[in-house]
Write an enzyme that holds these catalytic residues in place. Structure first.
Site, PDB file in Angstrom:
ATOM      1  N   SER A   1      13.741  -4.348  -8.412  1.00 50.84           N
ATOM      2  CA  SER A   1      12.946  -4.959  -6.860  1.00 50.84           C
ATOM      3  C   SER A   1      14.503  -5.988  -6.298  1.00 50.84           C
ATOM      4  O   SER A   1      14.198  -7.482  -7.533  1.00 50.84           O
ATOM      5  CB  SER A   1      12.002  -5.294  -7.305  1.00 50.84           C
ATOM      6  OG  SER A   1      11.077  -5.811  -5.705  1.00 50.84           O
TER       7      SER A   1
ATOM      8  N   SER B   1      12.573  -8.144  -3.991  1.00 50.63           N
ATOM      9  CA  SER B   1      11.632  -8.828  -3.435  1.00 50.63           C
ATOM     10  C   SER B   1      11.230 -10.412  -4.452  1.00 50.63           C
ATOM     11  O   SER B   1      11.493 -11.695  -3.522  1.00 50.63           O
ATOM     12  CB  SER B   1      10.754  -8.571  -3.286  1.00 50.63           C
ATOM     13  OG  SER B   1      10.345  -6.533  -2.535  1.00 50.63           O
TER      14      SER B   1
ATOM     15  N   LYS C   1       0.700   1.598  -4.550  1.00 53.34           N
ATOM     16  CA  LYS C   1       0.578   1.420  -2.966  1.00 53.34           C
ATOM     17  C   LYS C   1      -1.234   1.718  -2.741  1.00 53.34           C
ATOM     18  O   LYS C   1      -2.042   1.457  -1.381  1.00 53.34           O
ATOM     19  CB  LYS C   1       1.113   1.487  -2.110  1.00 53.34           C
ATOM     20  CG  LYS C   1       2.245   0.649  -2.497  1.00 53.34           C
ATOM     21  CD  LYS C   1       3.165   0.989  -1.018  1.00 53.34           C
ATOM     22  CE  LYS C   1       4.919   0.227  -1.017  1.00 53.34           C
ATOM     23  NZ  LYS C   1       5.449   0.579   0.211  1.00 53.34           N
TER      24      LYS C   1
ATOM     25  N   ASP D   1       4.150  -2.460   5.998  1.00 51.61           N
ATOM     26  CA  ASP D   1       6.419  -2.676   6.335  1.00 51.61           C
ATOM     27  C   ASP D   1       5.876  -2.052   7.853  1.00 51.61           C
ATOM     28  O   ASP D   1       7.352  -1.401   8.485  1.00 51.61           O
ATOM     29  CB  ASP D   1       6.100  -0.614   5.364  1.00 51.61           C
ATOM     30  CG  ASP D   1       5.411  -0.631   4.025  1.00 51.61           C
ATOM     31  OD1 ASP D   1       6.864  -1.713   3.861  1.00 51.61           O
ATOM     32  OD2 ASP D   1       5.351  -0.149   3.322  1.00 51.61           O
TER      33      ASP D   1
ATOM     34  N   GLY E   1      17.716  -0.278   5.750  1.00 49.15           N
ATOM     35  CA  GLY E   1      16.931  -0.570   5.196  1.00 49.15           C
ATOM     36  C   GLY E   1      16.436  -1.724   5.015  1.00 49.15           C
ATOM     37  O   GLY E   1      15.159  -2.376   4.850  1.00 49.15           O
TER      38      GLY E   1
HETATM   39  N1  LIG Z   1      13.344  -0.071   3.434  1.00 49.54           N
HETATM   40  C1  LIG Z   1      12.181  -0.909   3.739  1.00 49.54           C
HETATM   41  O1  LIG Z   1      12.251  -2.268   3.624  1.00 49.54           O
HETATM   42  C2  LIG Z   1      11.610   0.656   2.890  1.00 49.54           C
HETATM   43  C3  LIG Z   1       9.897   0.714   2.811  1.00 49.54           C
HETATM   44  C4  LIG Z   1       9.616   1.307   2.108  1.00 49.54           C
HETATM   45  C5  LIG Z   1      10.306   2.259   1.010  1.00 49.54           C
HETATM   46  N2  LIG Z   1      11.969   2.862   1.705  1.00 49.54           N
HETATM   47  C6  LIG Z   1      12.379   3.615   0.592  1.00 49.54           C
HETATM   48  O2  LIG Z   1      12.411   4.426   1.175  1.00 49.54           O
HETATM   49  C7  LIG Z   1      11.453   6.059   0.552  1.00 49.54           C
HETATM   50  C8  LIG Z   1      11.004   6.558  -0.044  1.00 49.54           C
HETATM   51  O3  LIG Z   1      10.338   6.012  -0.449  1.00 49.54           O
HETATM   52  P1  LIG Z   1       8.624   6.096  -0.393  1.00 49.54           P
HETATM   53  O4  LIG Z   1       7.426   5.588  -0.589  1.00 49.54           O
HETATM   54  O5  LIG Z   1       8.103   7.424   1.393  1.00 49.54           O
HETATM   55  O6  LIG Z   1       8.175   7.612  -1.172  1.00 49.54           O
HETATM   56  P2  LIG Z   1       7.590   8.903  -1.868  1.00 49.54           P
HETATM   57  O7  LIG Z   1       5.928   9.292  -1.207  1.00 49.54           O
HETATM   58  O8  LIG Z   1       7.925   8.928  -3.456  1.00 49.54           O
HETATM   59  O9  LIG Z   1       7.793   9.759  -0.811  1.00 49.54           O
HETATM   60  C9  LIG Z   1       8.899   9.954  -1.140  1.00 49.54           C
HETATM   61  C10 LIG Z   1       9.852  11.278  -0.265  1.00 49.54           C
HETATM   62  O10 LIG Z   1      11.251  11.632  -0.457  1.00 49.54           O
HETATM   63  C11 LIG Z   1      11.249  12.831  -0.190  1.00 49.54           C
HETATM   64  N3  LIG Z   1      12.131  13.382  -1.051  1.00 49.54           N
HETATM   65  C12 LIG Z   1      12.541  13.225  -2.453  1.00 49.54           C
HETATM   66  N4  LIG Z   1      13.546  13.961  -2.853  1.00 49.54           N
HETATM   67  C13 LIG Z   1      13.776  14.811  -1.989  1.00 49.54           C
HETATM   68  C14 LIG Z   1      15.039  15.570  -1.836  1.00 49.54           C
HETATM   69  N5  LIG Z   1      16.053  16.054  -3.051  1.00 49.54           N
HETATM   70  N6  LIG Z   1      15.129  16.331  -1.082  1.00 49.54           N
HETATM   71  C15 LIG Z   1      14.091  16.313  -0.121  1.00 49.54           C
HETATM   72  N7  LIG Z   1      13.574  15.492   0.259  1.00 49.54           N
HETATM   73  C16 LIG Z   1      13.537  14.800  -0.725  1.00 49.54           C
HETATM   74  C17 LIG Z   1       9.735  14.274  -0.683  1.00 49.54           C
HETATM   75  O11 LIG Z   1      10.053  14.814  -0.133  1.00 49.54           O
HETATM   76  P3  LIG Z   1       8.214  16.298  -1.260  1.00 49.54           P
HETATM   77  O12 LIG Z   1       7.272  14.972  -0.480  1.00 49.54           O
HETATM   78  O13 LIG Z   1       8.826  17.608  -1.140  1.00 49.54           O
HETATM   79  O14 LIG Z   1       8.333  15.337  -2.548  1.00 49.54           O
HETATM   80  C18 LIG Z   1       9.030  12.389   0.450  1.00 49.54           C
HETATM   81  O15 LIG Z   1       8.980  13.191   1.064  1.00 49.54           O
HETATM   82  C19 LIG Z   1      12.376   5.261  -1.309  1.00 49.54           C
HETATM   83  O16 LIG Z   1      14.162   5.147  -1.066  1.00 49.54           O
HETATM   84  C20 LIG Z   1      12.180   3.365  -1.201  1.00 49.54           C
HETATM   85  O17 LIG Z   1      13.677   2.646  -0.987  1.00 49.54           O
HETATM   86  C21 LIG Z   1      12.282   1.887   2.454  1.00 49.54           C
END
Ligand SMILES: NC(=O)c1ccc[n+]([C@@H]2O[C@H](COP(=O)([O-])OP(=O)(O)OC[C@H]3O[C@@H](n4cnc5c(N)ncnc54)[C@H](OP(=O)(O)O)[C@@H]3O)[C@@H](O)[C@H]2O)c1
Length: 283
Positions: free
Chosen positions: A15, A17, A66, A102, A249
């Protein structure tokens, strides 16, 4: 008395942060230490109780805590209730208030750094996990025309869409299976394409990969990858190559962090300093 803010989640090793929040406290001359509290879901209640101490200003909350933290808090913002996730906790005299910053981070980055105007635009989301819920909520607060969600697990995509049906009003919402990305007109007609999956994330199972091959990236869309490590993801690289406008991001991460900083301190987060420290921490 020196105060503390902590980051709760597991694992926290990568992280950034702590780096950019500490830089923000230091640059504002505040005697606050930002600490990592590695916490697995089963130890969450214990960690949350310690947040009630007078020396604690609050916390950031990340995966996997979360959602699980919600029943342990005393009060929630309306946004946190609708999204069903908390990323910021504020300790107000022993009462713990949960927020989700977010949404603000996403919208500020999209408007200020992406120069995006929502009115009548068509958005496509790749992914339907935690951050996609915040993105959906943010988009439905704007005058967007439609949101189409592609998710690997179609049930999760459909759940996301149906849980926001009431807020959507006249905005068209649709969930489609991941496999339809190859043929979908919704993808090719999109004005905004947001990667809400973790595909391409450094240290993850799909490091180095892009969610879409270059031929499928719509040239006219703003391609927004929420993955911030690395800062230029394979998806953004491919999107640039085909001539699409891109946004990474990292600024969302910093804007959500600045919004959390303001909730803890009542002061505006020093965004430039936070962004510089976040970049240095990533390097
Ligand atoms: N920029 C920012 O401020 C910020 C804030 C928060 C999060 N993020 C980033 O956003 C990303 C997602 O975070 P999250 O908290 O939403 O995670 P999450 O709840 O675990 O959701 C992950 C998502 O990715 C999909 N996924 C993972 N591997 C995949 C693959 N190989 N093929 C297709 N789909 C795949 C999952 O699909 P399924 O439902 O089918 O498993 C799900 O839709 C992370 O990389 C995180 O670092 C960025």
């Amino acid at each position: 008395m020196s105060k503390s803010v902590v980051l709760i989640g597991y694992p926290l090793k990568h992280s950034v942060s702590p780096a950019f929040q500490q830089a923000a406290f230091d640059s504002c001359g505040l005697e606050v230490r930002y600490e990592k509290w590695e916490t697995e879901a089963e130890r969450l209640a214990e960690a949350v109780n310690k947040l009630r101490q007078p020396s604690m200003l609050g916390a950031n909350v990340t995966i996997p805590c979360k959602e699980g933290i919600i029943p342990l808090l005393d009060e929630l913002s309306d946004t946190a209730v609708r999204i069903g996730a908390v990323n910021t906790v504020v300790n107000r005299d022993g009462r713990l208030m949960g927020f989700n910053t977010d949404v603000e981070g996403f919208t500020t980055a999209l408007c200020e750094d992406g120069g995006f105007a929502f009115r009548n635009k068509r958005a496509v989301l790749l992914g339907a996990g935690g951050v996609a819920r915040a993105v959906m909520f943010a988009l439905l607060n704007e005058e967007i025309r439609s949101v189409t969600v592609f998710n690997r697990s179609i049930e999760r995509g459909r759940r996301l869409v149906s849980s926001f049906a009431r807020e959507a009003g006249r905005i068209e919402l649709l969930a489609l299976p991941w496999t339809e990305l190859e043929t979908s007109s919704a993808l090719q007609d999109s004005d905004l394409l947001v990667n809400c999956t973790s595909i391409g994330m450094r240290y993850g199972a799909t490091e180095g990969e892009s969610p879409l091959r270059a031929e499928l990236i719509p040239h006219g869309a703003l391609v927004y990858d929420l993955v911030y490590n690395p800062e230029e993801t394979p998806f953004l690289r491919e999107a640039k190559r085909v001539g699409a406008k891109t946004l990474g991001g990292l600024s969302m991460l910093v804007y959500q962090g600045a919004a959390s900083f303001e909730l803890w301190t009542g002061k505006k987060g020093p965004v430039d300093i936070m962004l510089k420290s976040a970049r240095e921490a990533l390097e």
